[in-house]
Every structure is written in C-alpha cells, then in structure tokens.
Design a protein around this motif. Structure first.
Motif, PDB file in Angstrom:
ATOM      1  N   THR A   5       0.785  -1.234   0.000  1.00 27.35           N
ATOM      2  CA  THR A   5       0.000   0.000   0.000  1.00 27.35           C
ATOM      3  C   THR A   5       0.822   1.293   0.000  1.00 27.35           C
ATOM      4  O   THR A   5       0.495   2.212  -0.773  1.00 27.35           O
ATOM      5  N   PRO A   6       1.861   1.410   0.817  1.00 31.27           N
ATOM      6  CA  PRO A   6       2.609   2.674   0.777  1.00 31.27           C
ATOM      7  C   PRO A   6       3.133   2.996  -0.623  1.00 31.27           C
ATOM      8  O   PRO A   6       2.983   4.124  -1.104  1.00 31.27           O
ATOM      9  N   GLY A   7       3.695   1.999  -1.287  1.00 33.20           N
ATOM     10  CA  GLY A   7       4.212   2.212  -2.642  1.00 33.20           C
ATOM     11  C   GLY A   7       3.091   2.475  -3.634  1.00 33.20           C
ATOM     12  O   GLY A   7       3.219   3.311  -4.525  1.00 33.20           O
ATOM     13  N   MET A   8       1.976   1.745  -3.474  1.00 41.83           N
ATOM     14  CA  MET A   8       0.812   1.955  -4.352  1.00 41.83           C
ATOM     15  C   MET A   8       0.331   3.396  -4.241  1.00 41.83           C
ATOM     16  O   MET A   8       0.054   4.056  -5.257  1.00 41.83           O
ATOM     17  N   VAL A   9       0.187   3.874  -3.019  1.00 43.60           N
ATOM     18  CA  VAL A   9      -0.339   5.223  -2.797  1.00 43.60           C
ATOM     19  C   VAL A   9       0.632   6.264  -3.385  1.00 43.60           C
ATOM     20  O   VAL A   9       0.197   7.202  -4.070  1.00 43.60           O
ATOM     21  N   MET A  10       1.921   6.076  -3.175  1.00 39.70           N
ATOM     22  CA  MET A  10       2.885   7.058  -3.699  1.00 39.70           C
ATOM     23  C   MET A  10       2.888   7.050  -5.231  1.00 39.70           C
ATOM     24  O   MET A  10       2.928   8.102  -5.867  1.00 39.70           O
ATOM     25  N   SER A  11       2.835   5.850  -5.839  1.00 37.39           N
ATOM     26  CA  SER A  11       2.774   5.775  -7.310  1.00 37.39           C
ATOM     27  C   SER A  11       1.476   6.366  -7.826  1.00 37.39           C
ATOM     28  O   SER A  11       1.446   7.056  -8.851  1.00 37.39           O
ATOM     29  N   ALA A  12       0.373   6.097  -7.107  1.00 42.01           N
ATOM     30  CA  ALA A  12      -0.937   6.589  -7.537  1.00 42.01           C
ATOM     31  C   ALA A  12      -0.980   8.114  -7.518  1.00 42.01           C
ATOM     32  O   ALA A  12      -1.529   8.744  -8.430  1.00 42.01           O
ATOM     33  N   ILE A  13      -0.392   8.717  -6.506  1.00 41.94           N
ATOM     34  CA  ILE A  13      -0.390  10.190  -6.428  1.00 41.94           C
ATOM     35  C   ILE A  13       0.443  10.765  -7.580  1.00 41.94           C
ATOM     36  O   ILE A  13       0.036  11.731  -8.236  1.00 41.94           O
ATOM     37  N   ASP A  14       1.571  10.142  -7.865  1.00 37.13           N
ATOM     38  CA  ASP A  14       2.390  10.582  -8.996  1.00 37.13           C
ATOM     39  C   ASP A  14       1.588  10.479 -10.300  1.00 37.13           C
ATOM     40  O   ASP A  14       1.598  11.378 -11.134  1.00 37.13           O
ATOM     41  N   LEU A  15       0.864   9.384 -10.444  1.00 39.44           N
ATOM     42  CA  LEU A  15       0.067   9.154 -11.657  1.00 39.44           C
ATOM     43  C   LEU A  15      -0.991  10.240 -11.823  1.00 39.44           C
ATOM     44  O   LEU A  15      -1.163  10.804 -12.915  1.00 39.44           O
ATOM     45  N   VAL A  16      -1.700  10.555 -10.745  1.00 32.93           N
ATOM     46  CA  VAL A  16      -2.735  11.598 -10.812  1.00 32.93           C
ATOM     47  C   VAL A  16      -2.084  12.959 -11.098  1.00 32.93           C
ATOM     48  O   VAL A  16      -2.564  13.727 -11.940  1.00 32.93           O
ATOM     49  N   ASN A  17      -0.974  13.247 -10.411  1.00 35.10           N
ATOM     50  CA  ASN A  17      -0.289  14.526 -10.634  1.00 35.10           C
ATOM     51  C   ASN A  17       0.130  14.707 -12.091  1.00 35.10           C
ATOM     52  O   ASN A  17       0.097  15.812 -12.623  1.00 35.10           O
TER      53      ASN A  17
END
Ligand SMILES: Cc1cc2nc3c(=O)[nH]c(=O)nc-3n(C[C@H](O)[C@H](O)[C@H](O)COP(=O)(O)OP(=O)(O)OC[C@H]3O[C@@H](n4cnc5c(N)ncnc54)[C@H](O)[C@@H]3O)c2cc1C
Ligand code: FES
Ligand code: FES
Lengths: 158, 263
Positions: free
Chosen positions: A104-116
């Motif tokens: 989850t920590p990595g998923m959330v960080m990648s997901a935020i980058d993706l949205v940004n």
C-alpha cells in the motif's frame, strides 16, 4: 564516511551513511520512517516507491547519496498535521483498496504521482498501465483502480 | 553490496579524469541496471562516479536531427513535445520502458552503455542510424553494438549524447515479457528517402541486429504486406524460459509487420 543532507517530509536531516547505503535503508533504519517497505529488493515490486523531488522513484534502487540535496516525500508525509488523510489515502480506505497492506505505501505514492502527471484526468486503462511497476499479492487490483479513479478528481479539486 | 567511495563530479572532464585515473571506478547514471548489479555483488567498484551533475542531460531538435544528452531520462524523452513531433516512435519507445518509477531515473546513456540484448533503445539507435557521441569521438550505430552487453566504448569512455536523424516514418513495436517489461522481441522500423532500416532487439543471442531481408523487402515497398514471406534464421535466436528460438524467429515477422502498420 560521507554525509547526506536531504529534506524528508518537510524536515531537513543530515546523516552519516556509507557509499553503498540505499535510500530505503536511510529512510527506514537511520531516520526511522518504516512506512516505506522493501518487497522484492530487485526493483520490480514498487513497495519502496517514494517521491524524490516530486516524482516517483524506487528507493531500493537509489543510493542515499544520490538523494543528497533532494526533497523526499514518504507515505508518512501525506496526512495533514491534524491527522486528516490525503485524498488518495482516504479513497484507499473508502474503496477497501488494501488487504494485508504491504504494497500500500508504494501503491499510494505511485498513484499520487500518476494523478499529478495527468491533470486532464485518467481512464481506467491509464490507471492500470500506470500501476505497472507496483505489484499486489492480495487485492487483484480492482479496488485499487477504483480508489485511484475516485481520488483523482478530489486531488485536482484541491 | 560491497562498499565504495561515492563521487559526484561537477563536469564531464572531472568525471572522465576520475574514471581514467582509477581503473576500478565505475560510472553511475540512473542506476536502474547498475544498482541491482551491485546488490547481487556481481561488481566490486572502488568508486561510483555519479554523472548526474556533469551536465549531460538535455534535448536539441533541428530540422534534420534529434540530439539527446546521455543523462536524459526515459520519462523526459517520452514527454518532450519536440521529440514527439519529430520522431514520435522514439518518444513512444521511451514511454514504454519499464514502469514510471524506472523511467524517472533510467537514462538513454545508461541503456546504450549497458546494451542489454532485450533493451529497447538499441533498436532505435540502430534502425535510425544514430551517432553515439562520446568524450573522445563519434561512433556510428553500425559500429557501436558488438554483441550482448558489449559495445565499442573503451574503458573510461563516456557517452555524452546521441544524435538521431529524423526519418520519414518510423515505429517501434515490442512483444514484451509481462513481468519485466523488457522485449522478448522488439522491432524498430524506419523509412528514409534512400530506403528502410529494420533493427531487432530481444530476439538474438548477439544482441540487437539489422534484419537484411526485411530491409530489402521494405525498401522496395514499405507496407505491412511486404513482410510476408521474409524469414528469420533460427540459428542465432535466443532460447529461454520465455520463448524458444523458433517462436522468437516467428515473432520477428509478426512484430515487424505490426511495426510497419503502425509507422
Ligand atoms: C523493473 C525494470 C524494468 C525495465 N524495463 C526495461 C524495458 O522494458 N526496456 C529497456 O530497454 N530497459 C528496461 N529497463 C532498464 C532501464 O531502461 C535502465 O534505465 C537502463 O538499462 C540503464 O540505464 P541507467 O541510466 O539506469 O544506467 P545505470 O544502471 O546507472 O548504468 C548502466 C551501465 O552503463 C554505464 N553508464 C551509464 N551512463 C553512462 C555513460 N553516459 N557513458 C558510459 N557508460 C555509462 C554504467 O557504468 C553501467 O555499467 C528496466 C529496468 C528495471 C529496473
Ligand atoms: S522493494 Fe523496491 S521495487 Fe521491490
Ligand atoms: S494488499 Fe497485500 S500485497 Fe497488496
């Protein structure tokens, strides 16, 4: 021994490391931020993703010294000081996008980058492709994709 | 990982001086290949020379060429508007390497110096007939690749930039390994005024190669149907758990046809 100076979640740290110290070791073992996980240690799984100068990076495949002078954000740096979760964290909770939570920590960080990096919005296909570097052994991804789709407009509205 | 001294020289000249002064010192670009190598203790350098402050990144586009600095990341190439307009196939190739976190750090110079037999960039360099510029000389793509993980680079020689001529049309098509995302077979086709060039990665034991049969057929008629009947010798094909030599040889035809259709 070399010294590295970097900002982690808004706070500056100067730490003595070895040339071979990895960024993830610096974060977990020297700074005590154990939210960033090591899954594979072979650059494949994305459990260790943090943001370095605003974009995603696999902290198991980066030397601590390469982050000298950098601005690093980890999962611990997302929630507000009063404990209010980041919209991505909130949507992961809302959509049950985690089971064991290891990825989850990595998923959330990648997901935020993706949205940004997609201010114009994201299709389901783009979300699935954007998660290529993050592996989850539990969820089957569907709820992670739903959570990201729900978080994107909330993040852009902010 | 064995320990080493970490150095971050502020210029190309300083990086070259460190690398030539110490035969056991090694350059570090994005680290997406070399840090895993260090972790497996497959190398024991005395010093790591981080090239990130040596001024080697950047993109210059003219009417006839695209020049990319060695330290330019895959993500930067993929998103650069000028590259996307001049050689869209090159930007698309860069955007299909690994995953986003890998693309944020991995560089064109690191990929070409490494010359992994399944890497993407070597096919574009060879099919476009690019020129590799080092701190010493310019090397034509046809002379640069010398078999898997082997290049014309000498000890301590650094890639500074890569200059790609702009083709009339081009495309890269990759049949990828779903886990690693490297090419099981990748084909870059390019059409120039004087003919077609076709480079194949992932397939051969000798690393990236030009496909003469396909080049001949496509120079006569640059259309997907022209690839029909052009065969690929199985002798030098790679064979591993992902694909047999025969399957790879077959895929070369399929993937080339798709690439031409896309161009
Ligand atoms: C999960 C994952 C998936 C990947 N998928 C793909 C894929 O689909 N396709 C693909 O093509 N690649 C893929 N890669 C590899 C990626 O493209 C790497 O970025 C690349 O191979 C190496 O570039 P680097 O900048 O990271 O180089 P490094 O790892 O830092 O260096 C590699 C080698 O090149 C040397 N070197 C670096 N820069 C120079 C220079 N300027 N001059 C001379 N020597 C130099 C170094 O000394 C070292 O020996 C993947 C990697 C990972 C981790
Ligand atoms: S622990 Fe870094 S990618 Fe798996
Ligand atoms: S929730 Fe268990 S690995 Fe993703």
């Amino acid at each position: 021994m070399p010294q590295v100076t970097l900002t982690v979640n808004g706070k500056q740290h100067t730490v003595t490391v070895e040339g071979r110290t990895l960024l993830v070791e610096l974060l977990r073992e020297k700074i005590g931020l154990t939210g960033t996980h090591v899954g594979c240690d072979t650059s494949q799984c994305g459990a260790c993703v943090v943001h370095v100068n605003g974009v995603s990076a696999k902290s198991c495949t980066m030397l601590a010294m390469q982050a000298d002078g950098a601005n690093v954000t980890t999962i611990e740096g997302l929630a507000a000081a009063d404990g209010t979760l980041h919209p991505m964290q909130e949507m992961f909770r809302e959509h049950h996008a985690l089971q064991c939570g290891f990825c989850t920590p990595g998923m959330v960080m990648s997901a935020i980058d993706l949205v940004n990096s997609h201010p114009q919005g994201l299709t389901e296909k783009e979300i699935r492709e954007g998660l290529e570097g993050n592996l989850c052994r539990c969820t089957g991804y569907h709820n992670i994709v739903k959570a990201i789709a729900a978080a994107a407009p909330l993040m852009h509205a902010k | 990982m064995y320990d080493f001294n970490y150095e971050k020289p502020a210029s190309l000249a300083a990086a070259v001086a460190t690398l030539t002064g110490d035969a056991d010192a090694k350059a570090l670009a994005g680290g997406m290949t070399y840090i895993p190598v260090l972790k497996m203790r497959l190398a024991k350098p005395s010093a790591i020379v981080d090239l990130s402050a040596a001024g080697l990144s950047g993109i210059t586009v003219t009417a006839s060429s695209v020049t990319i600095g060695a330290m330019t990341t895959h993500d930067t190439v993929a998103k650069n508007a000028q590259v996307r307009a001049a050689i869209p196939a090159l930007a698309a190739l860069a955007g299909g390497i690994g995953d986003e976190a890998v693309r944020h750090r991995g560089t064109i110079g690191g990929s070409l110096a490494n010359n992994d037999p399944a890497a993407c960039y070597p096919s574009a360099v060879l099919a476009l007939g690019a020129t590799i510029k080092t701190n010493k000389r310019s090397i034509a793509a046809d002379d640069y690749f010398q078999g898997m993980f082997t290049t014309a680079l000498e000890d301590g020689e650094l890639i500074v930039s890569v200059e790609f001529p702009i083709p009339q049309k081009a495309a890269y098509e990759k049949f990828r390994n779903p886990a690693s995302r490297y090419a099981i077979v990748g084909v870059f086709v390019a059409k120039f005024a004087n003919g077609a060039r076709v480079a194949v990665t992932g397939a051969s034991q000798g690393g990236v190669f030009r496909h003469e049969g396909m080049e001949k057929a496509l120079s006569a008629n640059f259309s997907p149907d022209a690839t029909a009947g052009v065969t690929t010798d199985t002798d030098n094909m790679n064979q591993d758990i992902h694909a047999s030599a025969e399957y790879r040889a077959h895929l070369v035809g399929v993937v080339t046809k798709r690439a031409v259709a896309k161009a």
